[in-house]
Design a protein around this motif. Structure first.
Motif, PDB file in Angstrom:
ATOM      1  N   ALA A 185       0.830  -1.204   0.000  1.00  0.00           N
ATOM      2  CA  ALA A 185       0.000   0.000   0.000  1.00  0.00           C
ATOM      3  C   ALA A 185       0.863   1.251   0.000  1.00  0.00           C
ATOM      4  O   ALA A 185       0.583   2.224  -0.722  1.00  0.00           O
ATOM      5  N   ALA A 186       1.924   1.239   0.791  1.00  0.00           N
ATOM      6  CA  ALA A 186       2.829   2.391   0.836  1.00  0.00           C
ATOM      7  C   ALA A 186       3.505   2.599  -0.519  1.00  0.00           C
ATOM      8  O   ALA A 186       3.651   3.738  -0.990  1.00  0.00           O
ATOM      9  N   ALA A 187       3.904   1.488  -1.164  1.00  0.00           N
ATOM     10  CA  ALA A 187       4.547   1.598  -2.472  1.00  0.00           C
ATOM     11  C   ALA A 187       3.587   2.174  -3.518  1.00  0.00           C
ATOM     12  O   ALA A 187       3.969   3.032  -4.316  1.00  0.00           O
ATOM     13  N   VAL A 188       2.350   1.705  -3.499  1.00  0.00           N
ATOM     14  CA  VAL A 188       1.360   2.205  -4.464  1.00  0.00           C
ATOM     15  C   VAL A 188       1.121   3.694  -4.254  1.00  0.00           C
ATOM     16  O   VAL A 188       1.014   4.469  -5.213  1.00  0.00           O
ATOM     17  N   ARG A 189       1.056   4.114  -3.004  1.00  0.00           N
ATOM     18  CA  ARG A 189       0.842   5.535  -2.726  1.00  0.00           C
ATOM     19  C   ARG A 189       2.042   6.382  -3.165  1.00  0.00           C
ATOM     20  O   ARG A 189       1.894   7.573  -3.444  1.00  0.00           O
ATOM     21  N   ARG A 190       3.218   5.773  -3.233  1.00  0.00           N
ATOM     22  CA  ARG A 190       4.412   6.496  -3.714  1.00  0.00           C
ATOM     23  C   ARG A 190       4.486   6.516  -5.237  1.00  0.00           C
ATOM     24  O   ARG A 190       5.410   7.087  -5.810  1.00  0.00           O
ATOM     25  N   GLY A 191       3.528   5.877  -5.895  1.00  0.00           N
ATOM     26  CA  GLY A 191       3.539   5.846  -7.343  1.00  0.00           C
ATOM     27  C   GLY A 191       4.334   4.687  -7.916  1.00  0.00           C
ATOM     28  O   GLY A 191       4.657   4.683  -9.108  1.00  0.00           O
ATOM     29  N   GLU A 192       4.625   3.673  -7.080  1.00  0.00           N
ATOM     30  CA  GLU A 192       5.383   2.516  -7.543  1.00  0.00           C
ATOM     31  C   GLU A 192       4.430   1.384  -7.929  1.00  0.00           C
ATOM     32  O   GLU A 192       3.219   1.487  -7.717  1.00  0.00           O
ATOM     33  N   ILE A 193       4.971   0.321  -8.492  1.00  0.00           N
ATOM     34  CA  ILE A 193       4.134  -0.786  -8.929  1.00  0.00           C
ATOM     35  C   ILE A 193       4.426  -2.034  -8.093  1.00  0.00           C
ATOM     36  O   ILE A 193       5.522  -2.197  -7.558  1.00  0.00           O
ATOM     37  N   VAL A 194       3.412  -2.886  -7.985  1.00  0.00           N
ATOM     38  CA  VAL A 194       3.513  -4.077  -7.130  1.00  0.00           C
ATOM     39  C   VAL A 194       3.001  -5.290  -7.894  1.00  0.00           C
ATOM     40  O   VAL A 194       2.247  -5.164  -8.866  1.00  0.00           O
ATOM     41  N   VAL A 195       3.394  -6.468  -7.431  1.00  0.00           N
ATOM     42  CA  VAL A 195       2.860  -7.733  -7.948  1.00  0.00           C
ATOM     43  C   VAL A 195       2.043  -8.370  -6.846  1.00  0.00           C
ATOM     44  O   VAL A 195       2.469  -8.408  -5.682  1.00  0.00           O
TER      45      VAL A 195
END
Length: 260
Positions: A21-31
């Motif tokens: 969730a923190a990564a997505v809020r930073r504009g990053e992508i997740v698997v």
């Protein structure tokens, strides 16, 4: 450097979802795992992040990603002019492996690519992904693989293809049966199947079959005519069997023909 979390363990799951969730809020992508295959995704309203997802897969803007949502109710804010048959499909198959292409709300500030005014929506049937979606909202998610390669069914397979382009990998074990979601175009008067996947055409047709009409209730059984009271001869001698009268009264009260 990419981070990986074992979400089959409760502690790892909690830590992993928070990190994703923190990564997505930073504009990053997740698997992340889904009920079909693993997906690669980002905040649906972050155009730069969406472009990063497409770049990681080797895709262009002509192939916009679907949007995963936490509940069917979320679709009301993202789509417009949703036909009745699409509502029936949502009720029958969401959460589940069905993606519906709908007309997008024109007021939305997002850029998923060349969508021609549509949006492809799905509610996945996977606890880890639903928990993440419930935290951060709609995510642009497509299969976690590079274009031309088979969709990943494990976090290891996804990482082998996508590498360090992904900030966080959520490992939820083997995903689904390896079949993608079925895609139905719901922008017209009748549904059009764009891709068959985990749901067959027979599944879709059965869900859209009109419900049989309710049978008309059977007319009430005709009740026997009320007995005519006959005035007894006050001079006649009579004998009343009270036990027989009582049992007769019980039978009449229990008679289903008198209790319609």
């Amino acid at each position: 450097m990419s981070e990986r979390y074992d979400c089959t363990d409760p502690a790892g799951r909690a830590e992993g979802i928070a990190a994703a969730a923190a990564a997505v809020r930073r504009g990053e992508i997740v698997v992340l795992p889904t009920d079909t295959v693993y997906g690669i995704g980002c905040d649906a309203f972050d155009a730069t992040a969406v472009a990063s997802v497409l770049a990681a897969k080797g895709r262009g803007r002509d192939m916009p990603p679907p949007v995963l949502i936490p509940t069917a109710r979320t679709a009301q804010g993202l789509a417009t002019q949703v036909p009745d048959y699409a509502q029936r499909l949502m009720e029958r198959f969401w959460p589940g492996p069905l993606t519906l292409v709908l007309k997008a709300q024109t007021s939305l500030h997002w850029d998923l690519g060349e969508t021609n005014g549509t949006v492809a929506l799905r509610v996945p049937d996977h606890e880890i992904t639903l928990e993440l979606l419930g935290d951060i909202g709609p995510m642009a998610v497509t299969s976690a693989n590079t274009t031309g390669d088979p969709a990943a069914r494990t976090a290891d397979e996804a990482r082998a293809m996508l590498g360090e382009s992904v900030a966080v990998y959520l490992d939820g074990g083997t995903a689904g049966e390896g079949l993608p979601s079925t895609i139905i175009d719901c922008t017209g008067e009748t549904p059009v199947t764009l891709r068959l996947g985990a749901l067959s055409q027979a599944d879709i047709d059965a869900a859209l079959e009109p419900e049989p009409p309710l049978e008309a209730p059977a007319p009430d059984a005709e009740l026997p005519a009320e007995p005519v009271a006959v005035q007894a001869d006050p001079h006649a001698k009579t004998h009343i069997d009270t036990d027989v009268d009582a049992s007769a009264g019980e039978r009449r009260a229990d008679d289903p023909g008198l209790n319609q």
